[in-house]
Design an enzyme around this catalytic site. Structure first.
Site, mmCIF file in Angstrom:
data_model
loop_
_atom_site.group_PDB
_atom_site.id
_atom_site.type_symbol
_atom_site.label_atom_id
_atom_site.label_comp_id
_atom_site.label_asym_id
_atom_site.label_seq_id
_atom_site.Cartn_x
_atom_site.Cartn_y
_atom_site.Cartn_z
ATOM 1 N N CYS A 75 -3.151 4.629 9.546
ATOM 2 C CA CYS A 75 -1.860 4.152 10.062
ATOM 3 C C CYS A 75 -1.264 5.069 11.120
ATOM 4 C CB CYS A 75 -0.878 3.979 8.909
ATOM 5 S SG CYS A 75 -1.447 2.828 7.642
ATOM 6 N N CYS A 120 8.074 3.318 5.846
ATOM 7 C CA CYS A 120 7.279 3.051 4.644
ATOM 8 C C CYS A 120 8.156 2.736 3.452
ATOM 9 C CB CYS A 120 6.377 4.249 4.326
ATOM 10 S SG CYS A 120 7.301 5.749 3.958
ATOM 11 N N CYS A 144 0.842 -1.203 0.000
ATOM 12 C CA CYS A 144 0.000 0.000 0.000
ATOM 13 C C CYS A 144 0.874 1.249 0.000
ATOM 14 C CB CYS A 144 -0.920 -0.025 1.220
ATOM 15 S SG CYS A 144 -2.134 1.314 1.269
ATOM 16 N N CYS A 145 1.913 1.266 0.845
ATOM 17 C CA CYS A 145 2.853 2.399 0.868
ATOM 18 C C CYS A 145 3.529 2.570 -0.491
ATOM 19 C CB CYS A 145 3.915 2.185 1.943
ATOM 20 S SG CYS A 145 3.338 2.347 3.648
ATOM 21 N N CYS A 171 -0.680 8.486 6.972
ATOM 22 C CA CYS A 171 -2.041 8.250 6.517
ATOM 23 C C CYS A 171 -2.951 7.987 7.725
ATOM 24 C CB CYS A 171 -2.081 7.057 5.567
ATOM 25 S SG CYS A 171 -1.257 7.352 3.986
#
Length: 249
Positions: free
Chosen positions: A218, A243, A133-134, A215
Protein backbone atom coordinates in the site's frame (compact mmCIF):
# COMPACT_ATOMS: atom_id res chain seq x y z
CA UNK A 1 24.10 5.34 22.07
CA UNK A 2 23.10 8.57 20.34
CA UNK A 3 24.60 8.48 16.87
CA UNK A 4 22.99 8.08 13.46
CA UNK A 5 22.90 8.90 9.77
CA UNK A 6 24.92 11.69 8.26
CA UNK A 7 23.62 13.73 5.34
CA UNK A 8 24.49 12.20 2.00
CA UNK A 9 23.94 13.43 -1.51
CA UNK A 10 20.42 12.52 -2.54
CA UNK A 11 19.40 11.59 1.02
CA UNK A 12 16.23 12.92 2.61
CA UNK A 13 18.41 14.93 4.99
CA UNK A 14 20.28 16.52 2.13
CA UNK A 15 17.07 17.26 0.25
CA UNK A 16 14.76 18.50 2.99
CA UNK A 17 16.84 19.87 5.88
CA UNK A 18 15.28 23.36 6.02
CA UNK A 19 14.07 24.47 9.47
CA UNK A 20 11.42 27.12 9.89
CA UNK A 21 12.15 30.35 11.74
CA UNK A 22 10.42 29.12 14.89
CA UNK A 23 11.96 25.63 14.80
CA UNK A 24 13.50 25.92 18.30
CA UNK A 25 10.16 27.00 19.75
CA UNK A 26 8.46 23.98 18.16
CA UNK A 27 11.00 21.60 19.69
CA UNK A 28 10.48 23.16 23.12
CA UNK A 29 6.69 22.92 22.77
CA UNK A 30 6.95 19.28 21.72
CA UNK A 31 9.08 18.38 24.74
CA UNK A 32 6.69 20.27 27.02
CA UNK A 33 3.70 18.35 25.65
CA UNK A 34 5.47 15.00 26.03
CA UNK A 35 6.30 15.87 29.64
CA UNK A 36 2.68 16.86 30.23
CA UNK A 37 1.46 13.55 28.79
CA UNK A 38 3.79 11.61 31.10
CA UNK A 39 2.79 13.71 34.14
CA UNK A 40 -0.96 13.61 33.51
CA UNK A 41 -1.07 9.87 32.69
CA UNK A 42 1.62 8.22 34.84
CA UNK A 43 2.24 4.66 33.68
CA UNK A 44 -0.76 4.83 31.33
CA UNK A 45 0.60 6.55 28.21
CA UNK A 46 2.14 4.99 25.11
CA UNK A 47 3.69 6.34 21.95
CA UNK A 48 2.05 4.48 19.08
CA UNK A 49 4.90 4.69 16.60
CA UNK A 50 4.43 4.01 12.90
CA UNK A 51 8.25 3.93 12.63
CA UNK A 52 8.03 6.87 10.22
CA UNK A 53 10.49 9.73 10.59
CA UNK A 54 8.15 11.88 12.69
CA UNK A 55 7.63 9.06 15.16
CA UNK A 56 11.36 8.40 15.25
CA UNK A 57 11.78 11.99 16.44
CA UNK A 58 9.16 11.52 19.16
CA UNK A 59 10.99 8.37 20.31
CA UNK A 60 14.28 10.27 20.28
CA UNK A 61 12.82 13.01 22.50
CA UNK A 62 11.37 10.46 24.90
CA UNK A 63 14.78 8.79 25.17
CA UNK A 64 16.78 12.02 25.46
CA UNK A 65 14.55 13.40 28.21
CA UNK A 66 14.16 10.02 29.93
CA UNK A 67 10.39 10.32 29.94
CA UNK A 68 8.30 7.48 31.44
CA UNK A 69 6.38 6.85 28.23
CA UNK A 70 5.99 3.37 26.76
CA UNK A 71 6.68 2.84 23.06
CA UNK A 72 4.61 0.45 20.98
CA UNK A 73 4.29 -0.35 17.29
CA UNK A 74 2.14 -2.44 14.96
CA UNK A 75 3.94 -5.18 13.06
CA UNK A 76 1.23 -5.84 10.49
CA UNK A 77 2.97 -8.75 8.79
CA UNK A 78 3.08 -6.70 5.59
CA UNK A 79 5.79 -4.16 6.43
CA UNK A 80 8.79 -3.58 4.22
CA UNK A 81 11.91 -5.23 5.68
CA UNK A 82 13.45 -1.77 6.12
CA UNK A 83 10.52 -0.73 8.27
CA UNK A 84 10.42 -3.85 10.43
CA UNK A 85 14.19 -3.60 11.01
CA UNK A 86 13.70 -0.26 12.78
CA UNK A 87 12.24 -2.03 15.81
CA UNK A 88 15.62 -3.55 16.58
CA UNK A 89 17.41 -0.38 15.52
CA UNK A 90 15.49 1.66 18.09
CA UNK A 91 16.30 -0.71 20.93
CA UNK A 92 19.99 -0.82 19.99
CA UNK A 93 20.33 2.91 19.32
CA UNK A 94 18.67 3.86 22.60
CA UNK A 95 20.02 0.99 24.69
CA UNK A 96 21.52 3.40 27.23
CA UNK A 97 18.07 4.90 27.77
CA UNK A 98 16.56 1.47 28.31
CA UNK A 99 14.11 1.82 25.45
CA UNK A 100 11.98 -1.24 24.70
CA UNK A 101 9.46 -1.40 21.86
CA UNK A 102 6.22 -3.25 22.49
CA UNK A 103 5.26 -5.09 19.30
CA UNK A 104 1.61 -5.82 18.51
CA UNK A 105 0.78 -8.22 15.69
CA UNK A 106 -2.55 -9.13 14.11
CA UNK A 107 -4.25 -12.31 15.22
CA UNK A 108 -2.96 -15.03 12.94
CA UNK A 109 -6.28 -16.81 12.57
CA UNK A 110 -7.97 -13.59 11.43
CA UNK A 111 -5.25 -12.96 8.83
CA UNK A 112 -5.40 -16.53 7.52
CA UNK A 113 -9.20 -16.41 7.20
CA UNK A 114 -9.15 -13.03 5.43
CA UNK A 115 -6.46 -14.06 2.95
CA UNK A 116 -8.10 -17.42 2.24
CA UNK A 117 -11.40 -15.69 1.46
CA UNK A 118 -10.17 -12.61 -0.38
CA UNK A 119 -6.58 -13.29 -1.46
CA UNK A 120 -3.27 -11.52 -0.85
CA UNK A 121 -4.23 -8.55 -3.03
CA UNK A 122 -7.71 -7.88 -1.67
CA UNK A 123 -6.78 -4.30 -0.77
CA UNK A 124 -6.70 -3.39 -4.45
CA UNK A 125 -10.19 -4.71 -5.16
CA UNK A 126 -12.30 -2.32 -3.10
CA UNK A 127 -12.09 0.29 -0.34
CA UNK A 128 -14.18 -1.95 1.91
CA UNK A 129 -11.74 -4.84 1.55
CA UNK A 130 -8.75 -2.56 2.03
CA UNK A 131 -10.28 -1.15 5.21
CA UNK A 132 -11.12 -4.67 6.38
CA UNK A 133 -7.46 -5.58 5.93
CA UNK A 134 -6.43 -2.47 7.90
CA UNK A 135 -8.91 -3.44 10.58
CA UNK A 136 -7.35 -6.86 11.05
CA UNK A 137 -3.71 -5.82 10.73
CA UNK A 138 -3.80 -2.39 12.42
CA UNK A 139 -6.99 -1.43 14.26
CA UNK A 140 -7.41 -4.59 16.32
CA UNK A 141 -3.72 -4.68 17.39
CA UNK A 142 -3.89 -0.96 18.23
CA UNK A 143 -6.91 -1.64 20.44
CA UNK A 144 -4.81 -4.14 22.38
CA UNK A 145 -1.97 -1.63 22.66
CA UNK A 146 -4.31 0.97 24.12
CA UNK A 147 -6.46 -1.35 26.24
CA UNK A 148 -4.84 -0.49 29.57
CA UNK A 149 -3.83 3.05 28.63
CA UNK A 150 -5.55 6.39 29.24
CA UNK A 151 -3.49 8.31 26.68
CA UNK A 152 -1.47 7.83 23.52
CA UNK A 153 1.00 9.85 21.47
CA UNK A 154 1.33 10.11 17.69
CA UNK A 155 3.69 11.72 15.18
CA UNK A 156 0.91 13.34 13.14
CA UNK A 157 1.52 16.68 11.42
CA UNK A 158 -1.09 18.98 9.89
CA UNK A 159 1.04 19.33 6.78
CA UNK A 160 0.72 15.62 5.98
CA UNK A 161 -2.76 15.77 4.44
CA UNK A 162 -6.01 17.71 4.22
CA UNK A 163 -7.61 15.14 6.51
CA UNK A 164 -5.12 16.10 9.24
CA UNK A 165 -5.22 19.85 8.72
CA UNK A 166 -7.71 20.44 11.52
CA UNK A 167 -6.09 18.22 14.12
CA UNK A 168 -4.95 19.71 17.42
CA UNK A 169 -1.98 18.97 19.65
CA UNK A 170 -4.41 17.62 22.26
CA UNK A 171 -7.47 15.60 21.32
CA UNK A 172 -9.77 12.94 22.73
CA UNK A 173 -10.25 9.75 20.74
CA UNK A 174 -13.51 7.84 20.26
CA UNK A 175 -12.83 5.76 23.36
CA UNK A 176 -12.37 8.85 25.54
CA UNK A 177 -8.59 8.55 25.78
CA UNK A 178 -6.32 11.56 25.62
CA UNK A 179 -4.45 11.75 22.33
CA UNK A 180 -1.34 13.89 22.06
CA UNK A 181 0.01 15.04 18.69
CA UNK A 182 3.22 16.86 19.70
CA UNK A 183 4.55 17.15 16.12
CA UNK A 184 1.40 18.72 14.74
CA UNK A 185 2.96 22.13 13.92
CA UNK A 186 6.24 20.84 12.47
CA UNK A 187 7.10 21.29 8.81
CA UNK A 188 8.86 18.71 6.65
CA UNK A 189 11.94 20.92 6.77
CA UNK A 190 11.80 20.99 10.59
CA UNK A 191 11.59 17.20 10.69
CA UNK A 192 14.72 16.64 8.65
CA UNK A 193 16.65 19.39 10.41
CA UNK A 194 16.04 17.66 13.73
CA UNK A 195 17.13 14.32 12.24
CA UNK A 196 20.30 15.90 10.88
CA UNK A 197 21.24 17.76 14.05
CA UNK A 198 20.45 14.93 16.46
CA UNK A 199 21.51 11.96 14.30
CA UNK A 200 18.17 10.21 14.53
CA UNK A 201 17.96 6.82 12.79
CA UNK A 202 15.26 6.62 10.15
CA UNK A 203 13.79 4.36 7.50
CA UNK A 204 16.06 4.33 4.41
CA UNK A 205 12.90 4.22 2.28
CA UNK A 206 12.52 7.91 3.09
CA UNK A 207 15.60 8.43 0.90
CA UNK A 208 13.65 6.82 -1.95
CA UNK A 209 10.93 9.50 -2.01
CA UNK A 210 8.56 7.77 0.37
CA UNK A 211 7.58 10.41 2.94
CA UNK A 212 4.68 8.30 4.26
CA UNK A 213 5.35 4.59 4.70
CA UNK A 214 2.78 1.94 5.56
CA UNK A 215 2.42 -1.68 4.55
CA UNK A 216 4.48 -2.66 1.50
CA UNK A 217 1.55 -3.34 -0.89
CA UNK A 218 0.00 0.00 0.00
CA UNK A 219 3.02 2.30 -0.31
CA UNK A 220 4.88 3.68 -3.32
CA UNK A 221 7.31 6.52 -3.96
CA UNK A 222 5.83 9.91 -4.84
CA UNK A 223 6.68 12.20 -7.73
CA UNK A 224 7.74 15.85 -7.49
CA UNK A 225 4.74 17.98 -6.58
CA UNK A 226 2.61 15.16 -5.17
CA UNK A 227 1.19 15.35 -1.64
CA UNK A 228 2.99 13.67 1.26
CA UNK A 229 0.47 10.82 1.38
CA UNK A 230 0.02 10.41 -2.39
CA UNK A 231 1.99 7.18 -2.19
CA UNK A 232 -0.44 5.61 0.28
CA UNK A 233 -3.37 3.70 -1.26
CA UNK A 234 -2.67 5.62 -4.46
CA UNK A 235 -5.42 3.78 -6.35
CA UNK A 236 -8.12 5.24 -4.07
CA UNK A 237 -9.90 8.58 -3.92
CA UNK A 238 -7.99 11.17 -1.87
CA UNK A 239 -10.75 11.41 0.75
CA UNK A 240 -10.46 7.70 1.58
CA UNK A 241 -6.76 7.72 2.42
CA UNK A 242 -6.83 6.83 6.10
CA UNK A 243 -6.65 3.38 7.64
CA UNK A 244 -8.90 4.32 10.55
CA UNK A 245 -6.23 4.84 13.21
CA UNK A 246 -6.62 8.61 13.22
CA UNK A 247 -10.19 9.34 12.17
CA UNK A 248 -13.26 9.86 14.34
CA UNK A 249 -16.16 7.53 13.66
Amino acid sequence: MLGGPAAAAGSAIGLYNNPSADYATKVQATVALLKAAAFEHPGKVVQATSLGVEDMIVTDLIARHQLPIAIGTLETGMLNPETAALIGTIETHYADAGIHVEVYRPKNEAVVEFVSQHGEKAMYESIDLRKACCGIRKLEPLARMLAERTAWITGLRREQSNNRGGMLDREVDDAGRAKFNPMIEWTWGDVWHYVAVNHVPYNPLHDQFMPSIGCAPCTRAIAVGEDFRAGRWWWEDEKAKECGLHVHK
